[in-house]
Motif scaffolding. Structure first.
Motif, PDB file in Angstrom:
ATOM      1  N   GLN A   4      38.184  70.132  75.985  1.00  0.00           N
ATOM      2  CA  GLN A   4      39.502  69.535  76.115  1.00  0.00           C
ATOM      3  C   GLN A   4      40.536  70.655  76.120  1.00  0.00           C
ATOM      4  O   GLN A   4      40.434  71.607  75.353  1.00  0.00           O
ATOM      5  N   ILE A   5      41.514  70.517  76.999  1.00  0.00           N
ATOM      6  CA  ILE A   5      42.630  71.444  77.043  1.00  0.00           C
ATOM      7  C   ILE A   5      43.902  70.619  76.963  1.00  0.00           C
ATOM      8  O   ILE A   5      43.853  69.388  77.058  1.00  0.00           O
ATOM      9  N   CYS A   6      45.032  71.257  76.790  1.00  0.00           N
ATOM     10  CA  CYS A   6      46.279  70.484  76.721  1.00  0.00           C
ATOM     11  C   CYS A   6      46.902  70.382  78.111  1.00  0.00           C
ATOM     12  O   CYS A   6      46.577  71.152  79.027  1.00  0.00           O
ATOM     13  N   LEU A   7      47.791  69.456  78.270  1.00  0.00           N
ATOM     14  CA  LEU A   7      48.416  69.174  79.559  1.00  0.00           C
ATOM     15  C   LEU A   7      49.160  70.390  80.092  1.00  0.00           C
ATOM     16  O   LEU A   7      49.295  70.546  81.297  1.00  0.00           O
ATOM     17  N   ASN A   8      49.624  71.270  79.231  1.00  0.00           N
ATOM     18  CA  ASN A   8      50.300  72.507  79.658  1.00  0.00           C
ATOM     19  C   ASN A   8      49.407  73.401  80.493  1.00  0.00           C
ATOM     20  O   ASN A   8      49.893  74.238  81.243  1.00  0.00           O
ATOM     21  N   ASP A   9      48.101  73.271  80.336  1.00  0.00           N
ATOM     22  CA  ASP A   9      47.163  74.215  80.942  1.00  0.00           C
ATOM     23  C   ASP A   9      46.850  73.949  82.412  1.00  0.00           C
ATOM     24  O   ASP A   9      46.194  74.774  83.044  1.00  0.00           O
ATOM     25  N   ILE A  10      47.285  72.813  82.961  1.00  0.00           N
ATOM     26  CA  ILE A  10      47.015  72.599  84.381  1.00  0.00           C
ATOM     27  C   ILE A  10      48.197  73.100  85.202  1.00  0.00           C
ATOM     28  O   ILE A  10      49.344  73.084  84.760  1.00  0.00           O
ATOM     29  N   LYS A  11      47.880  73.566  86.394  1.00  0.00           N
ATOM     30  CA  LYS A  11      48.881  74.143  87.290  1.00  0.00           C
ATOM     31  C   LYS A  11      49.278  73.121  88.352  1.00  0.00           C
ATOM     32  O   LYS A  11      48.551  72.146  88.577  1.00  0.00           O
ATOM     33  N   PRO A  12      50.416  73.326  88.989  1.00  0.00           N
ATOM     34  CA  PRO A  12      50.839  72.408  90.054  1.00  0.00           C
ATOM     35  C   PRO A  12      49.735  72.208  91.096  1.00  0.00           C
ATOM     36  O   PRO A  12      49.087  73.161  91.533  1.00  0.00           O
ATOM     37  N   GLY A  13      49.500  70.944  91.425  1.00  0.00           N
ATOM     38  CA  GLY A  13      48.463  70.580  92.375  1.00  0.00           C
ATOM     39  C   GLY A  13      47.147  70.195  91.730  1.00  0.00           C
ATOM     40  O   GLY A  13      46.287  69.616  92.384  1.00  0.00           O
ATOM     41  N   GLN A  14      46.976  70.484  90.453  1.00  0.00           N
ATOM     42  CA  GLN A  14      45.738  70.143  89.766  1.00  0.00           C
ATOM     43  C   GLN A  14      45.808  68.736  89.174  1.00  0.00           C
ATOM     44  O   GLN A  14      46.876  68.262  88.816  1.00  0.00           O
ATOM     45  N   HIS A  15      44.633  68.125  89.069  1.00  0.00           N
ATOM     46  CA  HIS A  15      44.499  66.780  88.504  1.00  0.00           C
ATOM     47  C   HIS A  15      43.746  66.865  87.182  1.00  0.00           C
ATOM     48  O   HIS A  15      42.950  67.776  86.970  1.00  0.00           O
ATOM     49  N   ALA A  16      43.979  65.895  86.316  1.00  0.00           N
ATOM     50  CA  ALA A  16      43.290  65.835  85.028  1.00  0.00           C
ATOM     51  C   ALA A  16      43.222  64.381  84.573  1.00  0.00           C
ATOM     52  O   ALA A  16      43.897  63.509  85.125  1.00  0.00           O
ATOM     53  N   THR A  17      42.410  64.142  83.550  1.00  0.00           N
ATOM     54  CA  THR A  17      42.290  62.830  82.928  1.00  0.00           C
ATOM     55  C   THR A  17      42.630  62.963  81.457  1.00  0.00           C
ATOM     56  O   THR A  17      42.133  63.868  80.777  1.00  0.00           O
ATOM     57  N   VAL A  18      43.479  62.079  80.962  1.00  0.00           N
ATOM     58  CA  VAL A  18      43.883  62.114  79.559  1.00  0.00           C
ATOM     59  C   VAL A  18      42.692  61.747  78.683  1.00  0.00           C
ATOM     60  O   VAL A  18      42.002  60.761  78.933  1.00  0.00           O
ATOM     61  N   SER A  19      42.448  62.559  77.656  1.00  0.00           N
ATOM     62  CA  SER A  19      41.358  62.250  76.735  1.00  0.00           C
ATOM     63  C   SER A  19      41.881  61.814  75.366  1.00  0.00           C
ATOM     64  O   SER A  19      41.218  61.052  74.683  1.00  0.00           O
ATOM     65  N   ALA A  20      43.069  62.289  74.956  1.00  0.00           N
ATOM     66  CA  ALA A  20      43.616  61.885  73.651  1.00  0.00           C
ATOM     67  C   ALA A  20      45.083  62.277  73.546  1.00  0.00           C
ATOM     68  O   ALA A  20      45.529  63.229  74.176  1.00  0.00           O
ATOM     69  N   LEU A  21      45.806  61.525  72.730  1.00  0.00           N
ATOM     70  CA  LEU A  21      47.193  61.860  72.380  1.00  0.00           C
ATOM     71  C   LEU A  21      47.231  62.255  70.914  1.00  0.00           C
ATOM     72  O   LEU A  21      46.743  61.514  70.065  1.00  0.00           O
ATOM     73  N   GLN A  22      47.815  63.402  70.630  1.00  0.00           N
ATOM     74  CA  GLN A  22      47.957  63.833  69.244  1.00  0.00           C
ATOM     75  C   GLN A  22      49.383  63.682  68.749  1.00  0.00           C
ATOM     76  O   GLN A  22      49.673  64.014  67.613  1.00  0.00           O
ATOM     77  N   SER A  23      50.267  63.189  69.600  1.00  0.00           N
ATOM     78  CA  SER A  23      51.658  62.967  69.215  1.00  0.00           C
ATOM     79  C   SER A  23      51.743  61.863  68.173  1.00  0.00           C
ATOM     80  O   SER A  23      50.861  61.008  68.087  1.00  0.00           O
ATOM     81  N   THR A  24      52.838  61.888  67.420  1.00  0.00           N
ATOM     82  CA  THR A  24      53.076  60.847  66.426  1.00  0.00           C
ATOM     83  C   THR A  24      54.485  60.290  66.595  1.00  0.00           C
ATOM     84  O   THR A  24      55.301  60.855  67.311  1.00  0.00           O
ATOM     85  N   GLY A  25      54.737  59.211  65.924  1.00  0.00           N
ATOM     86  CA  GLY A  25      56.075  58.644  65.869  1.00  0.00           C
ATOM     87  C   GLY A  25      56.605  58.153  67.203  1.00  0.00           C
ATOM     88  O   GLY A  25      55.864  57.636  68.041  1.00  0.00           O
ATOM     89  N   SER A  26      57.913  58.360  67.415  1.00  0.00           N
ATOM     90  CA  SER A  26      58.566  57.821  68.607  1.00  0.00           C
ATOM     91  C   SER A  26      58.078  58.499  69.887  1.00  0.00           C
ATOM     92  O   SER A  26      58.028  57.859  70.939  1.00  0.00           O
ATOM     93  N   MET A  27      57.700  59.776  69.820  1.00  0.00           N
ATOM     94  CA  MET A  27      57.195  60.438  71.021  1.00  0.00           C
ATOM     95  C   MET A  27      55.869  59.820  71.452  1.00  0.00           C
ATOM     96  O   MET A  27      55.637  59.591  72.631  1.00  0.00           O
TER      97      MET A  27
END
Length: 78
Positions: A4-27
């Motif tokens: 697993q990598i974070c969403l920051n790690d993909i470059k323009p034009g690349q595709h990915a699939t979300v595996s988990a959210l680690q955010s909390t609260g309102s975000m």
């Protein structure tokens, strides 16, 4: 792909699939509201000239997400 990598790690034009959210609260609530749930496909469309925020295509909508928030979105790059 098991790494697993974070969403920051993909470059323009690349595709990915979300595996988990680690955010909390309102975000976390906002990310869930725009459809960022497990197994959602995401495409990086580009980054602003300063590099932050980045634009992503999520469920047919273009969403800008700050780098700080992207770090809490885990993905599997395709």
């Amino acid at each position: 792909m098991n790494n697993q990598i974070c969403l920051n790690d993909i470059k323009p034009g690349q595709h990915a699939t979300v595996s988990a959210l680690q955010s909390t609260g309102s975000m976390r609530r906002r990310l869930l509201d725009i459809g960022l749930i497990e197994n959602t496909d995401v495409e990086c469309l580009g980054r602003s000239p300063g590099g932050d925020p980045a634009a992503f295509l999520i469920r047919g909508a273009v969403i800008a997400i700050r780098s700080e928030d992207c770090r809490n979105i885990l993905i599997h790059a395709l």
